[in-house]
Design a protein around this motif. Structure first.
Motif, PDB file in Angstrom:
ATOM      1  N   LYS A 127       2.161  -4.151  -6.303  1.00 28.98           N
ATOM      2  CA  LYS A 127       1.572  -3.959  -4.990  1.00 28.98           C
ATOM      3  C   LYS A 127       1.147  -2.497  -4.930  1.00 28.98           C
ATOM      4  N   GLN A 128       0.371  -2.140  -3.909  1.00 34.35           N
ATOM      5  CA  GLN A 128      -0.230  -0.796  -3.949  1.00 34.35           C
ATOM      6  C   GLN A 128       0.079   0.022  -2.706  1.00 34.35           C
ATOM      7  N   ASP A 129       1.316  -0.140  -2.165  1.00 38.46           N
ATOM      8  CA  ASP A 129       1.653   0.619  -0.947  1.00 38.46           C
ATOM      9  C   ASP A 129       2.458   1.889  -1.282  1.00 38.46           C
ATOM     10  N   GLU A 130       2.938   2.569  -0.252  1.00 37.10           N
ATOM     11  CA  GLU A 130       3.633   3.842  -0.405  1.00 37.10           C
ATOM     12  C   GLU A 130       4.912   3.694  -1.238  1.00 37.10           C
ATOM     13  N   GLU A 131       5.625   2.604  -0.974  1.00 37.72           N
ATOM     14  CA  GLU A 131       6.877   2.347  -1.700  1.00 37.72           C
ATOM     15  C   GLU A 131       6.598   2.187  -3.198  1.00 37.72           C
ATOM     16  N   ALA A 132       5.542   1.421  -3.507  1.00 38.58           N
ATOM     17  CA  ALA A 132       5.151   1.196  -4.901  1.00 38.58           C
ATOM     18  C   ALA A 132       4.725   2.519  -5.542  1.00 38.58           C
ATOM     19  N   ALA A 290      -0.648   9.474 -10.233  1.00 40.01           N
ATOM     20  CA  ALA A 290       0.004   8.189  -9.919  1.00 40.01           C
ATOM     21  C   ALA A 290      -0.824   7.414  -8.905  1.00 40.01           C
ATOM     22  N   LYS A 291      -1.314   8.126  -7.894  1.00 40.80           N
ATOM     23  CA  LYS A 291      -2.046   7.472  -6.806  1.00 40.80           C
ATOM     24  C   LYS A 291      -3.360   6.851  -7.316  1.00 40.80           C
ATOM     25  N   LYS A 292      -4.088   7.621  -8.088  1.00 42.31           N
ATOM     26  CA  LYS A 292      -5.377   7.117  -8.593  1.00 42.31           C
ATOM     27  C   LYS A 292      -5.174   5.867  -9.454  1.00 42.31           C
ATOM     28  N   TYR A 293      -4.232   5.936 -10.388  1.00 38.67           N
ATOM     29  CA  TYR A 293      -4.074   4.813 -11.315  1.00 38.67           C
ATOM     30  C   TYR A 293      -3.524   3.567 -10.628  1.00 38.67           C
ATOM     31  N   LEU A 294      -2.592   3.774  -9.692  1.00 38.75           N
ATOM     32  CA  LEU A 294      -2.020   2.605  -8.998  1.00 38.75           C
ATOM     33  C   LEU A 294      -3.098   1.878  -8.182  1.00 38.75           C
ATOM     34  N   GLY A 295      -4.104   2.621  -7.757  1.00 36.67           N
ATOM     35  CA  GLY A 295      -5.155   2.037  -6.923  1.00 36.67           C
ATOM     36  C   GLY A 295      -6.117   1.124  -7.675  1.00 36.67           C
ATOM     37  N   THR A 296      -5.997   1.066  -9.004  1.00 39.22           N
ATOM     38  CA  THR A 296      -6.913   0.235  -9.804  1.00 39.22           C
ATOM     39  C   THR A 296      -6.869  -1.227  -9.348  1.00 39.22           C
ATOM     40  N   PRO A 297      -8.017  -1.794  -8.953  1.00 35.47           N
ATOM     41  CA  PRO A 297      -8.005  -3.156  -8.394  1.00 35.47           C
ATOM     42  C   PRO A 297      -8.020  -4.247  -9.461  1.00 35.47           C
ATOM     43  N   CYS A 298      -6.856  -4.471 -10.074  1.00 34.53           N
ATOM     44  CA  CYS A 298      -6.720  -5.487 -11.129  1.00 34.53           C
ATOM     45  C   CYS A 298      -6.073  -6.736 -10.530  1.00 34.53           C
ATOM     46  N   SER A 299      -6.364  -7.887 -11.160  1.00 33.47           N
ATOM     47  CA  SER A 299      -5.832  -9.147 -10.640  1.00 33.47           C
ATOM     48  C   SER A 299      -4.318  -9.267 -10.817  1.00 33.47           C
ATOM     49  N   ALA A 306      -8.742  -5.064  -2.720  1.00 32.77           N
ATOM     50  CA  ALA A 306      -9.611  -3.943  -3.113  1.00 32.77           C
ATOM     51  C   ALA A 306     -10.675  -4.399  -4.117  1.00 32.77           C
ATOM     52  N   ARG A 307     -10.322  -5.367  -4.972  1.00 33.12           N
ATOM     53  CA  ARG A 307     -11.323  -5.860  -5.940  1.00 33.12           C
ATOM     54  C   ARG A 307     -12.448  -6.584  -5.213  1.00 33.12           C
ATOM     55  N   PHE A 308     -12.081  -7.423  -4.264  1.00 37.07           N
ATOM     56  CA  PHE A 308     -13.108  -8.179  -3.535  1.00 37.07           C
ATOM     57  C   PHE A 308     -14.060  -7.213  -2.821  1.00 37.07           C
ATOM     58  N   GLU A 309     -13.463  -6.180  -2.204  1.00 39.11           N
ATOM     59  CA  GLU A 309     -14.289  -5.214  -1.468  1.00 39.11           C
ATOM     60  C   GLU A 309     -15.200  -4.436  -2.415  1.00 39.11           C
ATOM     61  N   LEU A 310     -14.641  -4.066  -3.585  1.00 40.89           N
ATOM     62  CA  LEU A 310     -15.439  -3.317  -4.562  1.00 40.89           C
ATOM     63  C   LEU A 310     -16.608  -4.168  -5.074  1.00 40.89           C
ATOM     64  N   VAL A 311     -16.327  -5.431  -5.399  1.00 38.30           N
ATOM     65  CA  VAL A 311     -17.386  -6.307  -5.914  1.00 38.30           C
ATOM     66  C   VAL A 311     -18.490  -6.468  -4.865  1.00 38.30           C
TER      67      VAL A 311
END
Lengths: 380, 270
Positions: A127-132, A290-299, A306-311
């Motif tokens: 997941k991509q929240d603050e805790e993660a 850490a923040k940049k890499y965690l944000g990667t929109p992978c399935s 985030a992937r749907f929005e990017l596409v």
């Protein structure tokens, strides 16, 4: 497109093997990686050479199937087959591998790889929240310690900031190059663009690669202004999303372009997904990384909005006529997500959408041609 | 049912424009000669030589219409063998052609179900007749004519007999969609002395189930037009139609829908 610069990109992989050998003789370390979740900045800051590993060809799959189940994704089988058979020179040259717990298939395959090479496994949260992010930050910190220990170096903040700047510069150049295909018609074919995106990753000297990419972008701008292009304004423009592809696993791109289409945007791992976001140069380096890499929109992330929005955003920006979602057989995450992807795109703008499920083999080329040709006829 | 394009097209010399559509399928090769309405048609087995089959079916259809090759203004090829035809002017996929042909025969068509020799497909058609989505089962023989062919082979009956046997019999459940596994399953059922009729009925049900599962991925609006060689069999059509809970449009010659669509596409292009 015929260009000396493209030829240079084509020969980059062969050239880089020689450069890696030379660098290793001088005592430099090599770190192999498979996935865009691997934080390159840390490898660079440790003075080592980050290098992508072979995973895009059918050849070693038979070898891999001696150990791995047949109904597994071809990317995992190819990666393992290359590594186990010794056919990947970059793997052979690597002193350490970086791996991540992305999908189930990969993490179990990495257990097998760790018997062959020293491997550092990053436990990637899904997941991509603050805790993660806090958890992932801890993982990044562990990688830093591992690199320092294995290579007997100290990674300073200064090293990290330099590496962040270099990687951001690389992302900037790659985004500029890909944005060229926003022009109508695009001066570069999807297959050439893919070759450049894929091959440039093997370059040992990142600064040189950035320079080469920028030169190509400039050359393409000139070609466009002269009206030189393999396409017309009527050529259907396709956005390709889904699983990672490279040279060797490019058959769908080839079929699209041989049948009159043009892949103008690769949203997938080797394309836009990896470069559209940058590491914040103002923040504490490790946390920013850490923040940049965690944000990667992978399935492998859940949810993966985030992937749907990017596409959708890229489909708009590149003014595409249709979206092709490529999923490898056995890739559960992308295969399942394809249903939601289609629904999202059709609710937004009723965009034509085609899912292709295939593997690296040539066995279904004729069937794929019918579907892709029919899709191009449908959107034309 | 009378289907015509309202206007006739004339060539520069003032003659009526005539086009041909050739559909080279895995099992049968079809040709239609078209001049605003169907002038003639021909169907022959593809055999081992798709190139020759394409040529022969074209000549047969020409002969049927008492025309010469030079009377044809445009030839459009479709079907998997379209690439082997050197004499065609244009090639179009069977998806686009089936939608076109089905709309010509049944103008209210919104869904085309086609079961061919080596693939089956469901095509969603927009209100304006254009293809809006499609799904194909094209990587295995499940739910195709080939599946039926193999099954009738084990039962030692023809496709017509399969339909007749199936009608009115309670189907035995056949669990495998895979042609090879279904074959073993049927051999097992025969060993247990399950009647041929129950097995035949089970086989037809399997096809209906497979087609239903395909349609879950694309909008399946009425009217539904059923094309391809399997649609020649009235009992199989009845089972499919009841599984879909909808009435099917079936052409007098359901195999020629693709070739017809190809000929119309050529006609419209001129």
């Amino acid at each position: 497109m015929e260009s000396d610069l493209l030829c240079e990109f084509e020969s980059l992989r062969a050239k880089s093997i020689t450069s890696i050998r030379a660098a290793k003789e001088e005592g430099r370390k090599v770190v192999g990686k498979y996935c865009i979740y691997s934080p390159m900045e840390l490898v660079l800051a440790a003075g080592a050479i980050p290098i992508p590993l072979c995973s895009t060809k059918q050849d070693p799959i038979a070898e891999a199937e001696k150990v791995l189940p047949r109904n597994l994704c071809p990317l995992i089988k190819s990666s393992y087959g290359y590594a186990a058979s010794g056919a990947c020179p970059y793997f052979n040259a690597s002193d350490l591998l970086i791996a991540e717990t992305t999908c189930d298939g990969k993490k179990k395959m990495y257990e097998l790889l760790s018997d062959i090479k020293p491997l550092h496994l990053l436990q990637l949260p899904q997941k991509q929240d603050e805790e993660a992010l806090q958890y992932w930050y801890g993982e990044i910190l562990k990688l830093k310690n591992r690199l320092e220990e294995d290579f007997s170096v100290t990674i300073t903040d200064h090293n990290l900031r330099e590496a962040i700047q270099l990687m951001n510069e690389e992302r900037r150049s790659l985004q500029d190059l890909q944005d060229i295909a926003k022009l109508k018609p695009s001066p570069i074919s999807g297959i050439d663009l893919l070759m450049v995106l894929y091959n440039r990753g093997f370059s040992v000297d990142k600064k040189e690669a950035v320079f080469m990419v920028d030169r190509l972008t400039l050359e393409l701008k000139e070609l466009y202004s002269k009206g030189v292009t393999p396409f017309t304004r009527k050529t259907p423009r396709i956005l390709l999303t889904g699983v990672p592809i490279g040279i060797g696993s490019h058959k769908v791109v080839q079929i699209i372009e041989e049948n009159g289409g043009n892949v103008v945007c690769f949203e997938s791992c080797g394309g836009y997904k990896a470069v559209y976001d940058r590491v914040d140069e103002e923040k504490e380096p490790l946390l920013a990384i850490a923040k940049k890499y965690l944000g990667t929109p992978c399935s492998c992330m859940s949810p993966n909005l985030a992937r749907f929005e990017l596409v959708e955003r890229l489909a708009e920006e590149f003014d595409v006529d249709g979206v092709v979602d490529l999923t490898w057989q056995g890739c559960h995450t992308y295969n399942i997500e394809s249903y939601s992807m289609k629904k999202y795109l059709q609710e937004k703008r009723n965009r034509p959408f085609l899912q292709i499920e295939t593997d690296y083999s040539e066995s279904d080329v004729e069937q794929l041609k019918v579907r892709i040709e029919a899709f191009l006829e449908m959107i034309n | 049912m009378v289907n015509k394009i309202d206007f006739l097209k004339y060539s520069e010399r003032g003659e009526v424009v005539i086009t041909a559509g050739i559909d080279v399928g895995s099992t049968a090769t079809k040709a239609v000669i078209f001049d605003g309405t169907i002038r003639s048609m021909a169907i022959i087995p593809t055999g081992w030589n798709p190139k020759e089959a394409g040529r022969n079916v074209f000549l047969e259809a020409l002969n049927e219409a008492s025309l010469q090759e030079q009377d044809i203004s445009m030839i459009v090829g479709t079907g998997y063998g379209r690439v082997s035809l050197a004499f065609i002017d244009r090639k179009v996929t069977e998806i686009t052609c089936h939608a076109k042909g089905a709309r010509f025969l049944f103008p209210q068509t919104r869904t085309v179900i086609d079961i061919g020799g080596q693939d089956s497909k469901v095509i969603a058609v927009g209100e304006d007749g254009s293809v809006v989505d499609f799904i194909m089962n094209d990587k295995c023989a499940a739910g195709t004519g080939r599946f039926l062919q193999v099954m009738t082979g084990i039962l030692d009956i023809t496709l017509d007999e399969l339909g007749q046997m199936a009608s009115g019999s309670k189907p035995v459940s056949i669990n495998s969609m895979c042609t090879v596994f279904a074959e073993s399953e049927i051999i097992g059922l025969l060993a247990q002395e399950v009647t041929k009729e129950a097995i035949a009925s089970g086989i037809v049900q399997t096809i209906a189930n497979k087609m239903l599962s395909l349609t879950s991925r694309v909008p399946c609006l009425e009217e539904i037009t059923f094309s391809g060689g399997v649609a020649n069999n009235p009992e199989i059509c009845a089972v499919l139609s009841s599984a879909f809970g909808a009435k099917f449009n079936i052409a007098h010659q359901p195999q020629i829908v693709g070739a017809l669509g190809a000929a119309i596409l050529g006609y419209e292009k001129l």
